[in-house]
Design a protein around this motif. Structure first.
Motif, short mmCIF file in Angstrom:
data_model
loop_
_atom_site.label_atom_id
_atom_site.label_comp_id
_atom_site.label_asym_id
_atom_site.label_seq_id
_atom_site.Cartn_x
_atom_site.Cartn_y
_atom_site.Cartn_z
N ALA A 236 0.67 -1.35 0.19
CA ALA A 236 -0.14 0.03 0.04
C ALA A 236 0.89 1.19 -0.13
CB ALA A 236 -0.93 0.12 1.23
N GLN A 237 2.03 1.07 0.31
CA GLN A 237 2.98 2.44 0.20
C GLN A 237 3.68 2.60 -1.05
OE1 GLN A 237 3.31 3.78 3.24
NE2 GLN A 237 1.94 2.04 3.92
N PRO A 238 3.67 3.88 -1.40
CA PRO A 238 4.04 4.56 -2.71
C PRO A 238 5.48 4.13 -3.04
CG PRO A 238 3.68 6.47 -1.18
CD PRO A 238 3.22 4.99 -0.59
N GLN A 239 6.19 3.90 -3.92
CA GLN A 239 7.62 3.73 -4.27
C GLN A 239 8.05 2.72 -3.61
OE1 GLN A 239 9.94 7.56 -4.81
NE2 GLN A 239 8.32 8.52 -3.45
N VAL A 240 7.23 1.55 -3.16
CA VAL A 240 7.93 0.42 -2.55
C VAL A 240 7.53 -0.81 -3.50
CG1 VAL A 240 7.44 -0.99 -0.66
CG2 VAL A 240 7.55 1.45 -0.51
N ARG A 241 8.45 -1.72 -3.44
CA ARG A 241 8.45 -3.01 -4.03
C ARG A 241 8.61 -4.16 -3.10
NH1 ARG A 241 12.63 -4.15 -6.86
NH2 ARG A 241 13.74 -2.51 -6.41
N PHE A 242 7.37 -5.01 -2.92
CA PHE A 242 7.29 -5.85 -1.83
C PHE A 242 8.34 -7.13 -2.22
CE2 PHE A 242 5.34 -9.99 -0.13
CZ PHE A 242 5.56 -9.56 1.14
N ASP A 243 9.05 -7.53 -1.17
CA ASP A 243 10.03 -8.76 -1.62
C ASP A 243 9.44 -10.10 -0.98
OD1 ASP A 243 11.69 -10.57 -2.54
OD2 ASP A 243 13.33 -9.76 -1.09
N ARG A 244 9.17 -10.09 0.41
CA ARG A 244 8.60 -11.42 1.04
C ARG A 244 8.27 -10.91 2.71
NH1 ARG A 244 12.34 -13.54 4.21
NH2 ARG A 244 14.67 -12.63 4.12
N ALA A 245 7.49 -11.89 3.21
CA ALA A 245 7.19 -11.78 4.61
C ALA A 245 6.73 -13.09 5.02
CB ALA A 245 5.80 -10.94 4.83
N HIS A 246 7.80 -13.58 5.93
CA HIS A 246 7.55 -15.02 6.29
C HIS A 246 7.79 -15.17 8.13
CE1 HIS A 246 9.26 -15.82 2.25
NE2 HIS A 246 8.26 -16.73 2.64
N LEU A 247 7.22 -16.08 8.43
CA LEU A 247 7.40 -16.50 10.16
C LEU A 247 8.73 -17.23 9.95
CD1 LEU A 247 6.47 -17.15 12.76
CD2 LEU A 247 5.55 -19.26 12.05
N SER A 248 9.76 -16.39 10.62
CA SER A 248 11.05 -16.88 10.39
C SER A 248 11.64 -17.37 11.67
CB SER A 248 12.12 -15.55 10.12
OG SER A 248 11.71 -14.55 11.37
N GLY A 249 11.17 -17.70 12.73
CA GLY A 249 11.76 -18.12 13.80
C GLY A 249 10.86 -18.57 15.01
N LEU A 250 11.01 -19.72 15.69
CA LEU A 250 10.33 -19.94 16.83
C LEU A 250 11.09 -19.91 18.10
CD1 LEU A 250 8.53 -23.31 15.36
CD2 LEU A 250 7.43 -21.13 15.71
N ALA A 251 11.16 -18.93 18.68
CA ALA A 251 11.77 -18.51 19.98
C ALA A 251 11.09 -18.92 21.20
CB ALA A 251 12.56 -17.21 19.89
N ALA A 252 11.57 -18.96 22.34
CA ALA A 252 11.06 -19.54 23.52
C ALA A 252 9.94 -18.27 23.61
CB ALA A 252 11.92 -19.52 24.64
N PRO A 253 10.14 -17.07 23.79
CA PRO A 253 8.98 -15.94 24.21
C PRO A 253 8.39 -15.51 23.03
CG PRO A 253 11.29 -14.85 24.13
CD PRO A 253 11.54 -16.26 23.67
N SER A 254 8.62 -15.81 21.77
CA SER A 254 7.69 -15.26 20.61
C SER A 254 8.00 -16.08 19.48
CB SER A 254 8.49 -14.00 20.31
OG SER A 254 9.76 -14.03 19.92
N PHE A 255 7.10 -15.74 18.63
CA PHE A 255 7.03 -16.15 17.33
C PHE A 255 7.71 -14.97 16.41
CE2 PHE A 255 3.25 -18.81 18.67
CZ PHE A 255 3.98 -20.00 18.77
N ASN A 256 8.84 -15.07 15.72
CA ASN A 256 9.23 -14.06 15.01
C ASN A 256 9.07 -14.10 13.22
OD1 ASN A 256 10.80 -13.19 17.35
ND2 ASN A 256 12.29 -14.90 17.15
#
Length: 371
Positions: free
Chosen positions: A281-301
């Motif tokens: 939705a932002q101008p002048q921006v090209r989206f590349d990727r978004a992923h769940l990258s890690g399962l740490a003890a206190p959070s989902f990253n």
């Protein structure tokens, strides 16, 4: 009029003097008229601006010295007289010397005028050319004056062959003595020819950053964001890793965040698509990727990557700020909490020697009562 002075009648001397004055004044007037016409012609070009050729020609003619014209007039007047061979040789050599120096002045003025006009016309649109022009102009001027100096010495009867050989041997000794300076000089030429950066570029050298203000023969000067001027040795600068941000076509942005481990699995699966929608939705921006990258003890990253098609740092920060704010709003709407650092501390009491003895006495007492 019948008097004889140095084997020439007075009348001949007067004619020679008149010829000298006439030639000097005539050449000076001719120079002024042509220079004025060149300046006026340059002002009446179709584009409405002075052409480079007119500027150079007019400035070159204006640099003509009256003393040189006087030597030319003296030579013309002397040619009308009968003078000793030594006098003829003396006047001829000095006239040629004056002409050679004037030629050097013409060339020097023309080069400096070319550099000045180039800087005025191209400094904003083509800084590369300005940087190259300054170095090339300096080298050509040095070569011009060196050649003219050798020609003057040769005209005055000096054996320049021996002089050039002596200068060659002396040049080697001098080069060894000032090799650091020569290293910076050649580094300057390398910067000009290879163009890793030019005046106006924003560069990062190690931990220092700023805008290039001047590329000199020995040093390069950079204006830092704090306002102070940083001076780099050209040789040391080329040995460093230089980041040129002005030539950055686009900016790659990577950021991550973590959500609470209490977030349900369906929402965890849906978050990448929601993040993609926010970034696109932002101008002048090209989206590349978004992923769940890690399962740490206190959070989902999660990790998000996108490109900003604008090198302006302020625009980049505005876009990043808007993306962050929209992500916060999304998480609040979905009742998802950002993960906070959690540290669990377990406290235990260490048994001491007197506590063990007391426990034994209590056990013996209990056994006695039981008996």
């Amino acid at each position: 009029m019948n008097y004889i002075i140095l084997a020439n009648p007075v009348a001949d001397w007067l004619i020679a003097l008149a010829a000298m004055v006439a030639v000097t004044i005539g050449l000076d007037a001719f120079k002024s008229i042509v220079a004025r016409r060149l300046g006026a012609g340059g002002a009446r070009t179709e584009a409405g601006t002075h052409t480079l050729l007119h500027d150079i020609a007019a400035a070159t003619l204006r640099s003509t010295k009256l003393v040189v014209l006087g030597f030319v007039g003296l030579y013309v007047g002397a040619s009308l007289l009968t003078l000793p061979a030594k006098a003829d040789l003396f006047i001829g050599r000095f006239a040629i010397t004056a002409l050679l120096i004037q030629v050097a002045l013409w060339g020097d003025t023309g080069l400096r005028t070319w550099l000045r006009v180039t800087r005025a016309q191209r400094s904003s649109e083509d800084p590369d050319r300005v940087t190259s022009s300054a170095a090339i102009t300096f080298l050509v001027r040095v070569a011009l004056w060196a050649i003219v100096a050798l020609m003057v010495l040769d005209n005055l009867g000096v054996n320049i062959t021996t002089l050039v050989a002596s200068l060659g041997i002396g040049g080697i000794a001098i080069a060894l003595a000032v090799q650091s300076i020569l290293g910076d000089l050649f580094a300057s030429l390398s910067i000009v020819l290879d163009k890793p950066f030019v005046v106006g570029d924003f560069i990062i050298v190690d931990k220092m950053l700023g805008t290039v203000e001047k590329i000199g023969l020995k040093t390069t000067r950079v204006r830092s964001l704090g306002g102070e001027q940083i001076v780099f040795s050209n040789n040391d600068l080329l040995k460093s890793r230089i980041q040129n941000l002005r030539r950055m076509a686009s900016r790659r942005v990577v950021f991550g965040f973590g959500v609470s481990h209490r977030t349900p699995e369906p929402l965890l699966r849906a978050l990448p698509a929601l993040l993609e929608e926010i970034v696109r939705a932002q101008p002048q921006v090209r989206f590349d990727r978004a992923h769940l990258s890690g399962l740490a003890a206190p959070s989902f990253n999660y990790e998000v990557v996108y490109y900003v098609d604008n090198t302006d740092y302020t625009i980049y920060m505005d876009i990043q700020q808007e993306i962050y704010l929209r992500i916060v709003a999304l998480l609040q709407a979905q009742d998802v909490a950002l993960a906070l650092p959690v540290q669990t501390v377990q406290l235990t009491r260490e048994a001491r020697p007197h506590d063990s003895a007391q426990a034994g006495n209590d056990a013996d007492a209990s056994l006695g009562k039981a008996a």
